[in-house]
Design an enzyme around this catalytic site. Structure first.
Site, mmCIF file in Angstrom:
data_model
loop_
_atom_site.group_PDB
_atom_site.id
_atom_site.type_symbol
_atom_site.label_atom_id
_atom_site.label_comp_id
_atom_site.label_asym_id
_atom_site.label_seq_id
_atom_site.Cartn_x
_atom_site.Cartn_y
_atom_site.Cartn_z
ATOM 1 N N LEU A 62 0.995 -1.352 0.175
ATOM 2 C CA LEU A 62 0.300 -0.236 0.359
ATOM 3 C C LEU A 62 0.801 0.949 0.179
ATOM 4 O O LEU A 62 1.963 1.163 0.729
ATOM 5 C CB LEU A 62 -0.543 -0.456 1.561
ATOM 6 C CG LEU A 62 -2.086 -1.516 1.338
ATOM 7 C CD1 LEU A 62 -2.866 -1.318 2.746
ATOM 8 C CD2 LEU A 62 -2.586 -1.114 -0.400
ATOM 9 N N GLY B 24 -1.120 6.458 -2.768
ATOM 10 C CA GLY B 24 -2.045 6.160 -4.084
ATOM 11 C C GLY B 24 -3.973 5.394 -2.689
ATOM 12 O O GLY B 24 -5.028 5.513 -2.857
ATOM 13 N N HIS B 25 -3.221 4.225 -2.578
ATOM 14 C CA HIS B 25 -4.276 3.725 -1.290
ATOM 15 C C HIS B 25 -5.100 3.960 -0.730
ATOM 16 O O HIS B 25 -6.626 4.261 -0.527
ATOM 17 C CB HIS B 25 -3.364 2.408 -1.086
ATOM 18 C CG HIS B 25 -2.881 1.232 -2.178
ATOM 19 N ND1 HIS B 25 -1.642 1.023 -2.751
ATOM 20 C CD2 HIS B 25 -3.719 0.602 -3.202
ATOM 21 C CE1 HIS B 25 -1.789 0.405 -3.488
ATOM 22 N NE2 HIS B 25 -2.766 -0.137 -3.530
ATOM 23 N N GLY C 233 -8.340 3.758 -8.133
ATOM 24 C CA GLY C 233 -7.682 5.003 -9.069
ATOM 25 C C GLY C 233 -7.265 5.272 -10.162
ATOM 26 O O GLY C 233 -7.046 4.321 -10.915
ATOM 27 N N SER D 297 2.495 3.898 -7.118
ATOM 28 C CA SER D 297 2.628 2.657 -7.864
ATOM 29 C C SER D 297 3.167 1.750 -7.018
ATOM 30 O O SER D 297 4.549 1.937 -6.231
ATOM 31 C CB SER D 297 2.570 2.444 -9.190
ATOM 32 O OG SER D 297 3.190 1.112 -9.636
ATOM 33 N N ARG E 83 4.490 -1.033 -7.888
ATOM 34 C CA ARG E 83 5.701 -1.100 -8.695
ATOM 35 C C ARG E 83 7.166 -0.107 -8.710
ATOM 36 O O ARG E 83 8.172 -0.770 -9.550
ATOM 37 C CB ARG E 83 5.408 -1.752 -10.007
ATOM 38 C CG ARG E 83 4.883 -2.639 -10.808
ATOM 39 C CD ARG E 83 4.657 -3.409 -11.578
ATOM 40 N NE ARG E 83 4.111 -4.664 -11.739
ATOM 41 C CZ ARG E 83 2.469 -4.903 -11.670
ATOM 42 N NH1 ARG E 83 1.816 -4.321 -12.022
ATOM 43 N NH2 ARG E 83 1.800 -5.604 -12.012
#
Ligand code: PAF
Length: 315
Positions: free
Chosen positions: A46, A49-50, A173, A211, A213
């Site tokens: 997380l 954004g989350h 998102g 992200s 990633r």
């Protein structure tokens, strides 16, 4: 920690639900109390954004639930399913630290693969058994052209999760613009009784879209990757200054001046209709467009590259 935690208790207060039947029982209790339920599906690792999705859920609903499930069916055999960051303890602390309007995240759904895929699951599509969901028309282009099984996997797991949680509101998102279009169509076409809420992309200070990633990237690569957003902004500026209909090619040319970078590989840079994702010849005020891109950036000490996606919406 990646969210702005002010403090966190030693023992998280969130209920951890591991089975479908536990979530159904939790949901039934909410229903009996006539509580609105907000749901944030995630694959974990997380970030802010989350957190913005979960915080909005706290504000909009009486109860909020988050799921963490790294969904095998949305990965191709050659992709990073095994390497995908799994940081459940950190994630739990982050979720526990969130607070809005005096409400906290109530439950975390943390299923095993067998709970979500009772028939088992392999990343080889030809060997998969059981029910899968495809959303035709908006899954094949852009991300779908590079990752052909991705949206089938996403639509399948999101359908399962929505069947179990039955949320009043579900949060995604804008960074995953095509995923949002696929899920809106899924919910509309399969008559699923939930409201899809899409929230703006959260960005690092340098503009890079947040992200999970990004965890693969060093700070230096993250800084270099900020040209992705700079290029999207240049496209947006060019369109806004024109104050009228602009050929897509002109916008793409301007963006390419910024985006072309010696060791970055641009997989696509597209201008599409915001609802249908059809390629647009020109962008017209009032209709607008999504400019989206996927760029493969090198990882330090590795021959692998990391795919970063980003987009900007023109109005
Ligand atoms: O956006 C994600 O994290 C995933 O694609 C989702 C929606 C949780 C489905 O696995």
């Amino acid at each position: 920690m990646r969210c702005d935690e002010k403090s966190h208790s030693m023992t998280p207060q969130i209920k951890i639900l591991r089975t479908v039947s536990q979530v159904r029982q939790w949901r039934l209790e909410c229903l009996l109390k006539q509580q609105k339920v907000g749901f944030v599906p995630t694959m974990g690792a997380l970030h802010k954004g989350h957190c913005s999705l979960a915080t909005q859920s706290l504000k909009d609903n009486d109860k909020s639930i988050v799921s963490i499930f790294v969904n095998p069916s949305q990965f191709a055999p050659h992709e990073d399913l095994d390497a995908y960051p799994r940081t459940v303890d950190d994630d739990l602390r982050i979720l526990d630290s969130l607070n809005a309007d005096g409400k906290k995240i109530d439950a975390l759904f943390l299923p095993k693969i067998s709970e979500m895929y009772p028939n088992g699951i392999t990343t080889e599509v030809s060997q998969q058994r059981g029910a899968f969901v495809s959303v035709k028309g908006c899954s094949e282009q852009l991300e779908g052209s590079i990752r052909p099984q991705f949206f089938r996997g996403v639509a399948t797991v999101v359908t399962k999760l929505l069947n179990v949680v039955q949320p009043t509101n579900v949060y995604f998102g804008q960074k995953d613009a095509q995923q949002c279009v696929v899920i809106k169509n899924l919910v509309k076409d399969l008559l699923i009784d939930t409201n899809v809420v899409v929230l703006p992309t959260m960005r690092e200070e340098n503009g890079l879209a947040m992200s999970s990633r990004n965890a693969y990237l060093s700070q230096e690569t993250k800084d270099r990757s900020s040209i992705i957003y700079k290029s999207l902004k240049r496209g947006e500026d060019y369109y806004s200054k024109a104050k009228g209909t602009v050929p897509s090619k002109d916008i793409i040319d301007v963006m390419n001046e910024t985006l072309q970078h010696e060791d970055f590989e641009v997989e696509y840079l597209s201008i599409s209709h915001p609802d249908t994702l059809e390629d647009l010849e020109a962008v017209e005020p009032g209709v607008g467009a999504i400019i989206s891109t996927a760029v493969r950036v090198p990882r330090e000490n590795s021959t692998e590259k990391t795919r970063l996606i980003d987009n900007i919406v023109l109005h």
